[in-house]
Design an enzyme around this catalytic site. Structure first.
Site, short mmCIF file in Angstrom:
data_model
loop_
_atom_site.label_atom_id
_atom_site.label_comp_id
_atom_site.label_asym_id
_atom_site.label_seq_id
_atom_site.Cartn_x
_atom_site.Cartn_y
_atom_site.Cartn_z
CG HIS A 131 -0.17 -0.37 2.50
ND1 HIS A 131 -0.22 -1.64 3.02
CD2 HIS A 131 0.67 0.31 3.30
CE1 HIS A 131 0.53 -1.72 4.11
NE2 HIS A 131 1.10 -0.55 4.30
CG ASP A 172 5.10 -3.91 5.44
OD1 ASP A 172 5.27 -4.37 6.58
OD2 ASP A 172 4.12 -3.21 5.12
CD GLU A 177 5.41 -8.13 8.32
OE1 GLU A 177 4.87 -8.09 9.43
OE2 GLU A 177 4.86 -7.68 7.30
CG ASP A 217 4.33 -5.17 13.56
OD1 ASP A 217 3.86 -4.03 13.76
OD2 ASP A 217 4.59 -5.61 12.44
C1 GLC Z 1 3.61 -4.68 8.56
C2 GLC Z 1 4.32 -3.84 9.60
C3 GLC Z 1 3.31 -3.23 10.51
C4 GLC Z 1 2.36 -2.42 9.71
C5 GLC Z 1 1.76 -3.22 8.57
C6 GLC Z 1 1.13 -2.33 7.56
O1 GLC Z 1 3.00 -5.76 9.10
O2 GLC Z 1 5.24 -4.62 10.29
O3 GLC Z 1 3.93 -2.45 11.49
O4 GLC Z 1 1.33 -1.97 10.53
O5 GLC Z 1 2.72 -3.93 7.84
O6 GLC Z 1 2.12 -1.73 6.76
C1 GLC Z 2 -1.15 -8.72 10.84
C2 GLC Z 2 -0.39 -8.89 9.60
C3 GLC Z 2 1.05 -8.57 9.80
C4 GLC Z 2 1.23 -7.28 10.55
C5 GLC Z 2 0.40 -7.21 11.76
C6 GLC Z 2 0.48 -5.84 12.35
O1 GLC Z 2 -0.84 -9.72 11.72
O2 GLC Z 2 -0.48 -10.20 9.12
O3 GLC Z 2 1.66 -8.48 8.56
O4 GLC Z 2 2.55 -7.16 10.95
O5 GLC Z 2 -0.92 -7.49 11.45
O6 GLC Z 2 -0.04 -5.89 13.63
#
Ligand code: GLC
Ligand code: GLC
Length: 652
Positions: free
Chosen positions: A195, A295, A337, A402
């Site tokens: 995004h 990400d 990730e 996270d």
């Molecule tokens: C990934 C990042 C997280 C973020 C999400 C949206 O999961 O680690 O911090 O909120 O992507 O970009």
């Molecule tokens: C969800 C997503 C992960 C992100 C997280 C943020 O678990 O799968 O990508 O890091 O939300 O809290």
């Protein structure tokens, strides 16, 4: 994919045509640097069939497919020509030694520049510190231009080529990358490619009504499709907002926003988006980024009637990015990730996709074992889930920016007699301190009243009991917390893969509740473990009497021991029976060296029987590299509460 013979026939033909045209467009550069062009065409030849069939499968149905193909090759060629000489030299080195990142000397560190050192300029002053810790790859959390106020900690990117001006400039970043590389530290950055922010130039042009840019995103005139999609989607941030779509008044359209409403999901079924993001990726690679954290990989492809996670096309897109990187920035590695079900995590890990991957299953199960004091679920999962191809490796971590989500497999839990639903409830109660007798001080994250889901925020030290123990001013409890923290570190440093330190954890950073006073952050408890507190910058780095110093020193020592053990070169991890429900035991073996690691997850002394030790080659005893003591021939291994050993066999 089209049949092989079709690709055989058409791939080379397409490449010939394209290279002729690209050569024409870049003729001035090429005549100046014929060798650089030669290197490029050699590598395109090597990876073309793969790239061509992937793109054909994704976008071959587009009437202007060939145009996109040509533009993509052009971007790659331009990017290769512009690539700094030092990075080209690194490319050559790493092509020759593709397993470089498997070394036991690899240690990662991750930090927010603004929280850690205010800005990029001052980050330089800390290189000595990184080197003291043994860090060989440094992940700087997203530092791109973002909207003011709430921006999901930098994950709502407004411009992939501009740094947040409070932090520095792109030139400074590129300089920093070169300096780090000289010091033996690879620079890792995020590729937030699912995004953009709603303030990105593409989103702005979409909002201004430009159809080409509206096609960059998933937009809907009415609720008809969103409602259909919504039936199978999960809410990622349910306390912020229910549903994955946001109404945009300017466009009079619904926008797909999986995460926050200001994070607009890109539409990868549009080849323009692939092309534009490929250019951003190669731009970052040319700034000196050698590890790219992909990400939120799971979310990049949507399909009606599915959860729109882990779709096959998500893999194809990453593979296509991978092929392009191999062509124009071969030193670049991808780190996945995917914080999803373990069966899905594994699928992103392959040499033609992501060489590195977070290990969220291990992370969650370590916390599970610490809460229960038992290792059965961890043991069961690691026996059949941790194995990946030797050409790739795990990134093992305890905490990151996270939350902790309990993403273990339900059947794994049932197989060891655990009710998965009840167990998750227990773990959440335990880590939010609701469970009587819990040592942990965590914060609830994103409670979903519809299904009871909850995740956990908090720092390593607070979750492992230090915060509570310090508040109680109880030396015994403090000692136990210290041991728990070190036990978790032992696991992170000895399991197969690259350890990744969330900076602050090396000195035992506690939860920081000041975020509650900031309206842009108070709704997101992850800020409790994203703190501005700094210890490493203070004079007392030399004051050996503090708890911080003790943690830091122990970290340095453990990392040092790890780096000297060829047995810890990636791969080879053999789980061994410990015969004790509280002891997690495994053997690492490589280059003729064998190390047995045993970890006591219980707050009571535990023991591993002598005959079990004998059965795995430790009948004559062993030398513990951590505490430097020896277990004698035919003696059991006695481990005090939360103690661990890294044992070398004694040969007589
Ligand atoms: C990934 C990042 C997280 C973020 C999400 C949206 O999961 O680690 O911090 O909120 O992507 O970009
Ligand atoms: C969800 C997503 C992960 C992100 C997280 C943020 O678990 O799968 O990508 O890091 O939300 O809290």
């Amino acid at each position: 994919m089209p049949p092989v013979h079709w690709t055989d026939q058409h791939a080379p033909k397409a490449l010939d045509r394209i290279l002729n045209r690209v050569m024409h467009d870049l003729s001035a550069d090429i005549s100046q640097h014929p060798q650089i062009w030669q290197d490029f065409t050699d590598r395109v030849q090597d990876h073309w069939r793969r790239l061509f069939s992937l793109l054909h499968e994704l976008y071959g149905w587009q009437y202007d497919f060939f145009y996109h193909l040509e533009q993509i090759v052009f971007t790659a060629a331009r990017s290769w020509i512009d690539r700094p000489a030092y990075l080209k030299a690194l490319d050559a080195e790493r092509i020759k030694q593709p397993d470089w990142f498997q070394s036991q000397t690899m240690v990662g560190g991750v930090l927010y520049v603004d929280l850690f050192s205010d800005n990029l300029a001052r980050l330089k002053e800390h290189i000595v510190y990184f080197k003291k810790l043994g860090i060989t790859y440094l992940h700087l959390m997203p530092l791109f231009a973002v909207p003011h106020g709430d921006n999901d900690g930098g994950y709502a990117v407004s411009d992939y080529r501009a740094i947040n001006p409070d932090i520095g400039t792109m030139d400074e970043l590129a300089q920093m990358a070169a300096i780090l590389q000289k010091e033996g530290i690879d620079l890792a950055l995020d590729f937030v490619f699912n995004h953009t922010s709603n303030e990105h130039r593409w989103a702005r042009r979409a909002q201004a009504g430009e159809a080409d840019f509206q096609a960059y995103y998933h937009l809907f005139d009415d609720r008809q499709l969103p409602d259909q999609y919504q039936q199978n989607l999960r809410d990622i941030f349910p306390t912020v907002r229910q549903g994955s779509f946001t109404w945009n008044e300017e466009m009079h359209k619904w926008v797909w926003t999986t995460f926050n409403s200001y994070q607009w999901d890109l539409n990868y079924s549009n080849p323009d988006v692939f092309r534009a993001m490929a250019a951003e990726m190669l731009f970052l690679a040319n700034q000196g980024v050698t590890i790219l954290r992909l990400d939120a990989v799971a979310f990049i492809w949507k399909r009606l009637g599915t959860a729109c996670e882990n779709q096959p096309e998500a893999h194809l897109i990453i593979q296509a990015f991978n092929a392009l990187a191999n062509i124009a920035a071969p030193a670049l590695l991808f780190k996945s990730e995917a914080i999803v079900h373990p069966d899905e995590v594994i699928k992103y890990i392959r040499p033609d996709e992501c060489r590195l991957s977070y290990n969220p299953t291990l992370m969650a199960l370590l916390w599970e074992a610490l809460a229960t004091g038992e290792v059965k679920l961890l043991d069961y999962a690691m026996r059949h889930r941790n194995r990946i191809t030797q050409e790739c490796t795990w990134v093992n971590y305890l905490r990151c920016h996270d939350d902790i989500g309990w993403t273990f497999d339900d059947d794994d839990a049932r197989a060891v007699g655990i009710d998965p639903v009840g167990h998750r409830r227990f773990l959440n109660d335990f880590y939010t301190g609701k469970f009587q007798g819990s040592f942990a001080k965590g914060m609830p994250f994103q409670f979903n009243p519809n299904n009871g889901d909850l995740r956990i925020s908090g720092t390593l030290a607070s979750l492992a009991g230090l915060e509570q123990a310090l508040a109680a001013e109880n030396p015994q409890l403090i000692e136990m917390a210290v041991r728990r923290i070190n036990l978790m570190r032992s696991m992170m440093l000895s399991m197969s893969g690259i350890p990744l330190i969330y900076l602050g954890d090396e000195w035992g950073m506690l939860n920081d509740y000041t975020y509650l006073d900031d309206p842009a952050r108070s709704g997101d408890s992850r800020w409790v473990h994203r703190s501005r507190r700094r210890w490493e910058a203070r004079e007392d780095l030399t004051d050996a009497d503090t708890l911080q110093w003790r943690f830091f020193n122990e970290m340095v020592r453990l990392v040092g021991i790890r780096k000297n053990l060829p047995a810890f070169y990636n791969g080879g991890l053999e789980m061994v029976p410990s015969g004790n429900p509280h002891l997690f035991a495994f053997v690492r073996q490589n280059q003729g060296q064998r190390i047995l690691i045993v970890n006591n997850f219980s707050d009571h002394p535990q023991s591993m029987a002598a005959d079990l030790l004998a059965s795995i080659g430790y009948g004559q005893g062993g030398l513990d590299l951590i505490a430097d003591w020896q277990i004698q021939t035919e003696q059991p291994l006695d481990l005090d509460a939360y103690r661990f050993v890294w044992l070398k066999p004694v040969q007589k």
